[in-house]
Enzyme design. Structure first.
Site, PDB file in Angstrom:
ATOM      1  N   ARG A  17       0.834  -1.211   0.000  1.00 17.55           N
ATOM      2  CA  ARG A  17       0.000   0.000   0.000  1.00 17.55           C
ATOM      3  C   ARG A  17       0.864   1.255   0.000  1.00 17.55           C
ATOM      4  O   ARG A  17       2.084   1.175   0.149  1.00 17.55           O
ATOM      5  CB  ARG A  17      -0.954  -0.005   1.195  1.00 17.55           C
ATOM      6  CG  ARG A  17      -0.270  -0.106   2.560  1.00 17.55           C
ATOM      7  CD  ARG A  17      -0.994   0.645   3.624  1.00 17.55           C
ATOM      8  NE  ARG A  17      -0.972   2.080   3.393  1.00 17.55           N
ATOM      9  CZ  ARG A  17       0.061   2.862   3.669  1.00 17.55           C
ATOM     10  NH1 ARG A  17       1.191   2.404   4.164  1.00 17.55           N
ATOM     11  NH2 ARG A  17      -0.010   4.170   3.435  1.00 17.55           N
ATOM     12  N   GLY A  18       0.188   2.411  -0.124  1.00 21.70           N
ATOM     13  CA  GLY A  18       0.898   3.677  -0.270  1.00 21.70           C
ATOM     14  C   GLY A  18       0.984   3.953  -1.763  1.00 21.70           C
ATOM     15  O   GLY A  18       1.405   3.065  -2.526  1.00 21.70           O
ATOM     16  N   ALA A  19       0.555   5.151  -2.166  1.00 22.33           N
ATOM     17  CA  ALA A  19       0.432   5.433  -3.599  1.00 22.33           C
ATOM     18  C   ALA A  19       1.743   5.213  -4.368  1.00 22.33           C
ATOM     19  O   ALA A  19       1.734   4.674  -5.477  1.00 22.33           O
ATOM     20  CB  ALA A  19      -0.072   6.866  -3.785  1.00 22.33           C
ATOM     21  N   ARG A  60      -6.881  -0.792  -7.517  1.00 18.90           N
ATOM     22  CA  ARG A  60      -7.288   0.318  -6.640  1.00 18.90           C
ATOM     23  C   ARG A  60      -7.592   1.518  -7.532  1.00 18.90           C
ATOM     24  O   ARG A  60      -6.729   1.954  -8.306  1.00 18.90           O
ATOM     25  CB  ARG A  60      -6.186   0.641  -5.616  1.00 18.90           C
ATOM     26  CG  ARG A  60      -5.987  -0.505  -4.615  1.00 18.90           C
ATOM     27  CD  ARG A  60      -5.283  -0.060  -3.364  1.00 18.90           C
ATOM     28  NE  ARG A  60      -6.136   0.727  -2.494  1.00 18.90           N
ATOM     29  CZ  ARG A  60      -5.698   1.407  -1.441  1.00 18.90           C
ATOM     30  NH1 ARG A  60      -4.419   1.391  -1.147  1.00 18.90           N
ATOM     31  NH2 ARG A  60      -6.534   2.087  -0.691  1.00 18.90           N
ATOM     32  N   CYS A 124      -2.268   9.575   8.214  1.00 19.50           N
ATOM     33  CA  CYS A 124      -2.018   8.327   7.497  1.00 19.50           C
ATOM     34  C   CYS A 124      -0.525   7.998   7.449  1.00 19.50           C
ATOM     35  O   CYS A 124       0.218   8.346   8.388  1.00 19.50           O
ATOM     36  CB  CYS A 124      -2.642   8.377   6.103  1.00 19.50           C
ATOM     37  SG  CYS A 124      -2.833   6.730   5.370  1.00 19.50           S
ATOM     38  N   ASP A 193      -2.773  10.816  -2.966  1.00 16.95           N
ATOM     39  CA  ASP A 193      -2.997   9.690  -3.872  1.00 16.95           C
ATOM     40  C   ASP A 193      -3.257  10.198  -5.275  1.00 16.95           C
ATOM     41  O   ASP A 193      -3.004   9.502  -6.250  1.00 16.95           O
ATOM     42  CB  ASP A 193      -4.168   8.836  -3.386  1.00 16.95           C
ATOM     43  CG  ASP A 193      -3.768   8.057  -2.135  1.00 16.95           C
ATOM     44  OD1 ASP A 193      -3.775   8.662  -1.048  1.00 16.95           O
ATOM     45  OD2 ASP A 193      -3.425   6.877  -2.254  1.00 16.95           O
ATOM     46  N   ASN A 203      -6.589  12.384  -0.898  1.00 18.65           N
ATOM     47  CA  ASN A 203      -5.708  11.652   0.024  1.00 18.65           C
ATOM     48  C   ASN A 203      -6.570  10.937   1.053  1.00 18.65           C
ATOM     49  O   ASN A 203      -7.806  11.072   1.049  1.00 18.65           O
ATOM     50  CB  ASN A 203      -4.726  12.631   0.684  1.00 18.65           C
ATOM     51  CG  ASN A 203      -3.599  11.922   1.419  1.00 18.65           C
ATOM     52  OD1 ASN A 203      -2.972  10.995   0.901  1.00 18.65           O
ATOM     53  ND2 ASN A 203      -3.342  12.316   2.659  1.00 18.65           N
ATOM     54  N   LYS A 204      -5.946  10.198   1.939  1.00 14.75           N
ATOM     55  CA  LYS A 204      -6.651   9.364   2.921  1.00 14.75           C
ATOM     56  C   LYS A 204      -7.819  10.084   3.573  1.00 14.75           C
ATOM     57  O   LYS A 204      -7.709  11.262   3.921  1.00 14.75           O
ATOM     58  CB  LYS A 204      -5.643   8.919   3.995  1.00 14.75           C
ATOM     59  CG  LYS A 204      -6.161   7.946   5.028  1.00 14.75           C
ATOM     60  CD  LYS A 204      -6.767   6.697   4.432  1.00 14.75           C
ATOM     61  CE  LYS A 204      -5.836   5.994   3.470  1.00 14.75           C
ATOM     62  NZ  LYS A 204      -6.515   4.956   2.649  1.00 14.75           N
ATOM     63  N   LYS A 229       1.718  11.565  -9.381  1.00 11.40           N
ATOM     64  CA  LYS A 229       0.455  11.505  -8.642  1.00 11.40           C
ATOM     65  C   LYS A 229      -0.553  12.540  -9.176  1.00 11.40           C
ATOM     66  O   LYS A 229      -1.653  12.657  -8.666  1.00 11.40           O
ATOM     67  CB  LYS A 229       0.710  11.714  -7.157  1.00 11.40           C
ATOM     68  CG  LYS A 229       1.500  10.535  -6.578  1.00 11.40           C
ATOM     69  CD  LYS A 229       1.640  10.574  -5.128  1.00 11.40           C
ATOM     70  CE  LYS A 229       2.440   9.375  -4.658  1.00 11.40           C
ATOM     71  NZ  LYS A 229       3.111   9.636  -3.385  1.00 11.40           N
TER      72      LYS A 229
HETATM   73  P1  RI2 Z   1       3.032   7.786  -0.360  1.00  6.50           P
HETATM   74  C1  RI2 Z   1      -1.872   6.197   0.995  1.00  6.50           C
HETATM   75  O1  RI2 Z   1      -2.988   5.477   0.580  1.00  6.50           O
HETATM   76  C2  RI2 Z   1      -2.236   7.359   1.888  1.00  6.50           C
HETATM   77  O2  RI2 Z   1      -3.432   8.004   1.527  1.00  6.50           O
HETATM   78  C3  RI2 Z   1      -1.006   8.229   1.701  1.00  6.50           C
HETATM   79  O3  RI2 Z   1      -1.190   9.558   2.116  1.00  6.50           O
HETATM   80  C4  RI2 Z   1      -0.828   8.107   0.194  1.00  6.50           C
HETATM   81  O4  RI2 Z   1      -1.128   6.742  -0.090  1.00  6.50           O
HETATM   82  C5  RI2 Z   1       0.504   8.499  -0.347  1.00  6.50           C
HETATM   83  O5  RI2 Z   1       1.518   7.653   0.140  1.00  6.50           O
HETATM   84  P2  RI2 Z   1      -3.306   3.969   1.117  1.00  6.50           P
HETATM   85  O6  RI2 Z   1      -2.555   3.020   0.189  1.00  6.50           O
HETATM   86  O7  RI2 Z   1       3.053   7.466  -1.821  1.00  6.50           O
HETATM   87  O8  RI2 Z   1      -2.887   3.837   2.546  1.00  6.50           O
HETATM   88  O9  RI2 Z   1       3.476   9.187  -0.073  1.00  6.50           O
HETATM   89  O10 RI2 Z   1      -4.794   3.822   0.933  1.00  6.50           O
HETATM   90  O11 RI2 Z   1       3.783   6.754   0.454  1.00  6.50           O
END
Ligand code: RI2
Length: 314
Positions: A17-19, A60, A124, A193, A203-204, A229
């Site tokens: 996870r994480g965009a 996603r 988040c 995101d 975002n979250k 992004k």
């Molecule tokens: P980075 C995450 O989504 C969060 O919303 C976080 O702020 C965003 O991705 C960006 O993350 P999720 O996968 O790319 O937890 O900066 O739903 O790490």
């Protein structure tokens, strides 16, 4: 096929996870899948790659980093299967390296906005936002972080672990306490995101109420977001889809079944209008949200014409 479905499943279930991370994982999977692929000719190879690309993009719907990464790898145009495999590897590796460098660069740029003694509120778990905190800390600035739990998936627990490992003093709070603690914060730093052409940030879930509380308290909101992004499709007038996740993340099916008049809603993201954002920190510079179009046009290379004349555009 099994490994491809495995990676798609991990992104869908948020094991990955994480965009930024899901974008890199998708690029790496396309590279590895292509390497394993047996195809009698380039047409069959292209068909199979298209299937893989669509499967990954469909995991996603909100993080635009995912289709942007897949598009970056799928722009190969080759005559033979071997050439295609090499080109896909080159493009995937290039995307992954650029992405990792972008997160570092955002840290360097964003840290300039952090002063010695600052308290930063975050939400988040964003690697780009943490990169800013890590860089400021590495420069010897004495910073403190207030991190939200980020229900229902509790990504805030990842954030406090990462900050703790860096030696950054951190306070964990429940999501509903952001306004209560806003007076203690000097600035807010969060990830993204997706960024739309009009500079709104997706975002979250909870990001927008945090940004509103910051605005009300006259505290700056900085969004850390790599250029991939930013959403080209919003230039075509499309909205970013907000992912609605399983209600079981909020309340178990058993408990919900006991309450016939109750339903649960679980949107994973929300939209923060640009009025609540002071700066978007990208790897190509710190920009006001109003400049989102320039990023989509100049740095991602997509205008309306390019998208319309590209049949494979997701
Ligand atoms: P980075 C995450 O989504 C969060 O919303 C976080 O702020 C965003 O991705 C960006 O993350 P999720 O996968 O790319 O937890 O900066 O739903 O790490």
């Amino acid at each position: 096929m099994k490994q491809l479905e495995g990676t798609a499943g991990k992104i869908r279930s948020m094991e990955i996870r994480g965009a930024g991370r899901i974008a890199r994982a998708a690029a790496a999977e396309l590279r590895d899948y292509s390497k394993r692929l047996a195809a009698k000719d380039i047409n069959e190879f292209n068909e199979k790659m298209k299937f893989a690309a669509e499967l990954l993009v469909g995991t996603r719907p909100t993080a635009v980093s995912l289709p942007n990464a897949v598009r970056a790898v799928m722009r190969y145009k080759c005559e033979t299967v071997d050439e295609a495999k090499n080109e896909i590897k080159r493009l995937a590796d290039e995307f992954i390296t650029n992405s990792e460098n972008a997160v570092k660069k955002i840290g360097e740029i964003g840290a300039k906005r952090v002063r010695d003694g600052d308290t930063i509120m975050t939400h988040c778990n964003s690697s780009a936002a943490i990169s800013i905190m890590a860089a400021a800390h590495a420069q010897g600035k004495d910073i403190t972080v207030i991190a939200t739990e980020s229900r229902p998936r509790m990504q805030g627990l990842l954030t406090i672990k990462q900050l703790d490992a860096l030696g950054i003093k951190t306070t964990l709070i429940v999501d509903s306490a952001v306004r209560y603690f806003m007076k203690e914060a000097d600035l807010v730093v969060m990830g993204a995101d997706a960024v739309t052409v009009n500079g709104s940030v997706i975002n979250k879930i909870g990001t927008s109420q945090l940004a509103m509380a910051a605005h009300d308290a006259r505290k700056n909101v900085i969004i850390a977001a790599e250029t991939y992004k930013f959403s080209p499709r919003t230039l075509l007038g499309e909205l970013v889809e907000i992912e609605e996740r399983d209600s079981g993340e909020v309340l178990s099916r058993e408990k919900l079944a006991e309450l016939p008049n109750v339903s649960v809603k679980n949107p994973a993201f929300d939209v923060t209008p640009r009025e609540y954002i002071d700066l978007i920190c990208t790897e190509v510079g710190a920009i006001p949200p109003e400049m989102a179009y320039v990023i989509i046009r100049e740095f991602l290379g997509w205008g309306v014409e390019e998208m319309n004349s590209n049949p494979g555009f997701h």
